[in-house]
Write a protein that holds these residues in place. Structure first.
Motif, PDB file in Angstrom:
ATOM      1  N   THR A  43      13.092  80.859  36.173  1.00 44.15           N
ATOM      2  CA  THR A  43      13.726  79.559  36.351  1.00 44.15           C
ATOM      3  C   THR A  43      14.746  79.743  37.470  1.00 44.15           C
ATOM      4  OG1 THR A  43      15.523  79.979  34.791  1.00 44.15           O
ATOM      5  CG2 THR A  43      13.484  78.986  33.893  1.00 44.15           C
ATOM      6  N   ILE A  44      15.228  78.654  38.021  1.00 46.14           N
ATOM      7  CA  ILE A  44      16.240  78.752  39.075  1.00 46.14           C
ATOM      8  C   ILE A  44      17.457  79.532  38.563  1.00 46.14           C
ATOM      9  CG2 ILE A  44      17.854  77.411  40.506  1.00 46.14           C
ATOM     10  CD1 ILE A  44      15.005  77.194  41.527  1.00 46.14           C
ATOM     11  N   GLU A  45      17.873  79.238  37.341  1.00 42.86           N
ATOM     12  CA  GLU A  45      19.043  79.914  36.770  1.00 42.86           C
ATOM     13  C   GLU A  45      18.787  81.411  36.605  1.00 42.86           C
ATOM     14  OE1 GLU A  45      17.574  77.185  35.318  1.00 42.86           O
ATOM     15  OE2 GLU A  45      19.030  75.689  35.978  1.00 42.86           O
ATOM     16  N   LYS A  63      20.771  84.730  38.551  1.00 41.76           N
ATOM     17  CA  LYS A  63      21.332  85.864  37.801  1.00 41.76           C
ATOM     18  C   LYS A  63      20.681  87.165  38.258  1.00 41.76           C
ATOM     19  CE  LYS A  63      22.431  83.290  33.625  1.00 41.76           C
ATOM     20  NZ  LYS A  63      22.049  83.049  32.221  1.00 41.76           N
ATOM     21  N   HIS A  64      19.348  87.161  38.398  1.00 38.70           N
ATOM     22  CA  HIS A  64      18.580  88.333  38.829  1.00 38.70           C
ATOM     23  C   HIS A  64      19.006  88.754  40.238  1.00 38.70           C
ATOM     24  CE1 HIS A  64      15.004  90.846  39.479  1.00 38.70           C
ATOM     25  NE2 HIS A  64      14.800  90.187  40.593  1.00 38.70           N
ATOM     26  N   ASP A  65      19.096  87.772  41.137  1.00 34.35           N
ATOM     27  CA  ASP A  65      19.462  88.046  42.525  1.00 34.35           C
ATOM     28  C   ASP A  65      20.891  88.582  42.607  1.00 34.35           C
ATOM     29  OD1 ASP A  65      18.793  88.017  45.337  1.00 34.35           O
ATOM     30  OD2 ASP A  65      20.164  86.318  45.532  1.00 34.35           O
ATOM     31  N   SER A  66      21.794  88.012  41.831  1.00 34.16           N
ATOM     32  CA  SER A  66      23.180  88.463  41.815  1.00 34.16           C
ATOM     33  C   SER A  66      23.268  89.907  41.323  1.00 34.16           C
ATOM     34  CB  SER A  66      24.015  87.550  40.916  1.00 34.16           C
ATOM     35  OG  SER A  66      25.324  88.022  40.827  1.00 34.16           O
ATOM     36  N   THR A  83      11.972  73.817  40.061  1.00 36.73           N
ATOM     37  CA  THR A  83      12.573  74.415  38.871  1.00 36.73           C
ATOM     38  C   THR A  83      12.214  75.887  38.698  1.00 36.73           C
ATOM     39  OG1 THR A  83      10.701  73.746  37.496  1.00 36.73           O
ATOM     40  CG2 THR A  83      12.555  72.211  37.643  1.00 36.73           C
ATOM     41  N   THR A  84      11.325  76.416  39.535  1.00 35.52           N
ATOM     42  CA  THR A  84      10.801  77.765  39.360  1.00 35.52           C
ATOM     43  C   THR A  84      10.865  78.549  40.662  1.00 35.52           C
ATOM     44  OG1 THR A  84       9.261  76.887  37.720  1.00 35.52           O
ATOM     45  CG2 THR A  84       8.802  79.084  38.545  1.00 35.52           C
ATOM     46  N   VAL A  85      11.161  79.843  40.547  1.00 36.12           N
ATOM     47  CA  VAL A  85      11.112  80.753  41.691  1.00 36.12           C
ATOM     48  C   VAL A  85       9.986  81.746  41.422  1.00 36.12           C
ATOM     49  CG1 VAL A  85      12.353  82.492  43.032  1.00 36.12           C
ATOM     50  CG2 VAL A  85      13.583  80.524  42.094  1.00 36.12           C
ATOM     51  N   TYR A  86       9.117  81.935  42.411  1.00 35.90           N
ATOM     52  CA  TYR A  86       8.004  82.867  42.303  1.00 35.90           C
ATOM     53  C   TYR A  86       8.304  84.075  43.176  1.00 35.90           C
ATOM     54  CZ  TYR A  86       5.734  78.697  40.514  1.00 35.90           C
ATOM     55  OH  TYR A  86       5.427  77.570  39.782  1.00 35.90           O
TER      56      TYR A  86
END
Length: 83
Positions: free
Chosen positions: A53-55, A59-62, A20-23
């Motif tokens: 969060t994954i979501e 959004k950040h990566d996009s 559920t989390t990206v570090y």
């Protein structure tokens, strides 16, 4: 972003996906502090870490991808001075 210390044996990944989390980790450096009479020295890694969060990550990566494409387009459009 938080300054984090971890006692991993190997260098932590710069990007790690959990369920559920990206570090996202930056400025990763090895720390080997000597023992003192009061306490054991720290041996591990120190880094700046941001948790998403994954979501939030997608959004950040996009957004980062769109900014990189815009910057590249500006460089190409600017190109050389045709005078």
């Amino acid at each position: 972003m938080a300054k984090v210390r971890g006692s991993q044996d190997q260098k932590p990944l710069e990007l790690e996906f959990g369920k559920t989390t990206v570090y996202e980790r930056k400025n990763i450096r090895r720390i080997d502090e000597p023992d003192t009479e009061e306490q054991f020295g720290f041996h591990g890694w120190e880094y700046d870490e941001t948790q998403y969060t994954i979501e939030e990550w997608y959004k950040h990566d996009s957004l980062n991808n769109k900014l990189a494409i815009a910057e590249l387009a500006a460089l190409i459009a600017g190109g050389t001075d045709n005078g």
